[in-house]
Design an enzyme around this catalytic site. Structure first.
Site, mmCIF file in Angstrom:
data_model
loop_
_atom_site.group_PDB
_atom_site.id
_atom_site.type_symbol
_atom_site.label_atom_id
_atom_site.label_comp_id
_atom_site.label_asym_id
_atom_site.label_seq_id
_atom_site.Cartn_x
_atom_site.Cartn_y
_atom_site.Cartn_z
ATOM 1 N N CYS A 124 0.797 -1.153 -0.114
ATOM 2 C CA CYS A 124 0.037 0.081 -0.042
ATOM 3 C C CYS A 124 0.836 1.265 -0.044
ATOM 4 C CB CYS A 124 -0.924 -0.157 1.307
ATOM 5 S SG CYS A 124 -2.103 1.360 1.277
ATOM 6 N N CYS A 125 1.962 1.175 0.913
ATOM 7 C CA CYS A 125 2.900 2.666 0.829
ATOM 8 C C CYS A 125 3.732 2.597 -0.470
ATOM 9 C CB CYS A 125 3.893 2.348 2.011
ATOM 10 S SG CYS A 125 3.162 2.755 3.866
ATOM 11 N N CYS A 205 -1.496 8.506 7.500
ATOM 12 C CA CYS A 205 -2.699 8.025 6.836
ATOM 13 C C CYS A 205 -3.755 7.820 8.060
ATOM 14 C CB CYS A 205 -2.554 6.908 6.021
ATOM 15 S SG CYS A 205 -1.748 7.387 4.401
ATOM 16 N N CYS A 208 -3.664 4.056 9.439
ATOM 17 C CA CYS A 208 -2.215 3.439 9.973
ATOM 18 C C CYS A 208 -1.631 4.360 11.135
ATOM 19 C CB CYS A 208 -1.476 3.230 8.956
ATOM 20 S SG CYS A 208 -1.834 2.407 7.628
ATOM 21 N N CYS A 231 7.386 4.380 6.042
ATOM 22 C CA CYS A 231 6.721 3.943 4.897
ATOM 23 C C CYS A 231 7.290 3.846 3.567
ATOM 24 C CB CYS A 231 5.649 5.289 4.458
ATOM 25 S SG CYS A 231 6.601 6.666 4.072
HETATM 26 S S1 SF4 Z 1 0.457 4.723 5.666
HETATM 27 FE FE1 SF4 Z 1 -1.188 3.118 5.650
HETATM 28 S S2 SF4 Z 1 -3.056 3.901 4.248
HETATM 29 FE FE2 SF4 Z 1 -1.066 5.146 3.916
HETATM 30 S S3 SF4 Z 1 0.197 4.383 2.255
HETATM 31 FE FE3 SF4 Z 1 0.881 3.241 3.682
HETATM 32 S S4 SF4 Z 1 -0.310 1.344 4.573
HETATM 33 FE FE4 SF4 Z 1 -1.349 2.702 3.034
#
Ligand code: SF4
Length: 245
Positions: A124-125, A205, A208, A231
């Site tokens: 996701c990151c 985010c 998280c 991240c």
């Molecule tokens: S902090 Fe969480 S929601 Fe944001 S990009 Fe990374 S995994 Fe995704």
């Protein structure tokens, strides 16, 4: 061959800058870096508009309000952060705020329901932060971050000037403590991210980030309960992407 040469030159340049200027006060580092890179490849400030962002942005704006300030909009931020971004930009008179988004086609194929953070936060990151970050810094020879050594073990030995691929990353606040941060905010009467008042001492985010419990590390609310602490936008994966860019 030319690309390899540029990597070596960036390494040498970062070492020289760090040896020569790394000991200076944060304000002086910001000023000399803007003067050095503004017309020599360009310089930007990357900001999360999180808990500590106002200090670095105030320093940059004090030197030149037209320096690009780049915000990575992951699509998963708190609404409060987005409002704070716009309010702080207005307070400081930032003239060149740039918002970078993840690639829409990538989201559609790899995170169509926006829940990838729960099953695979690294991926996701990667698609919401690291790849956009590589695109964000591509136009510049150098960029500022607001990172500090005390924030985590991975930042403990961070230099002020460092090479990332062919570019220079500058961390003017590397030596700052929480007291330095608080004193600067007070001295300049800077607006704070409203989430700080609710215990979010490091803001990322929404899915998280949790408030920090009393006595715990300021970044303990990030990816709480997981081994993940960064991240990736400050880790070697970015270097590979920016080197390839
Ligand atoms: S902090 Fe969480 S929601 Fe944001 S990009 Fe990374 S995994 Fe995704």
């Amino acid at each position: 061959m030319a690309a390899k040469q540029r990597l070596l030159e960036a390494e040498t340049e970062a070492l020289e800058l760090d040896a020569r200027y790394g000991h200076l006060k944060a304000e002086a580092i910001v000023e000399l870096a803007v003067e050095r890179f503004r017309d020599a490849g360009g310089i930007a400030a990357i900001s999360s508009f999180g808990a500590d962002s106002a200090a670095l942005l105030h320093m940059v704006a004090s030197v030149d309000r037209s320096v690009p300030v780049v915000f990575l909009d992951t699509g998963q931020h708190f609404g409060e952060t987005l409002e704070y971004r716009d309010q702080l930009a207005e307070d400081l008179g930032l003239e060149n705020l740039r918002v970078i988004h993840p690639r829409q086609e990538t989201l559609l194929t790899r995170d169509p329901d926006g829940k990838l953070h729960a099953s695979d936060p690294d991926q996701c990151c990667e698609i919401r932060k690291v790849e956009p970050m590589a695109r964000a810094v591509e136009p510049y020879a150098a960029w500022f971050t607001g990172r500090k050594r005390y924030q985590s073990a991975t930042r403990a030995k961070m230099p002020v000037f460092e090479a990332v691929g062919p570019r220079i990353r500058i961390n003017p606040l590397a030596r700052w403590t929480t007291a330095d941060q608080a004193a600067y905010m007070r001295a300049h009467n800077l607006r704070e991210n409203p989430l700080v008042a609710f215990g979010y001492f490091s803001v990322g985010c929404f899915p998280c980030t949790e408030p920090v419990k009393a006595g715990e590390d300021p970044r303990s609310g990030r990816w709480a309960g997981r081994a993940k602490t960064e991240c990736g936008i400050h880790l070697p994966g970015l270097e590979e992407l920016t080197t390839a860019a």
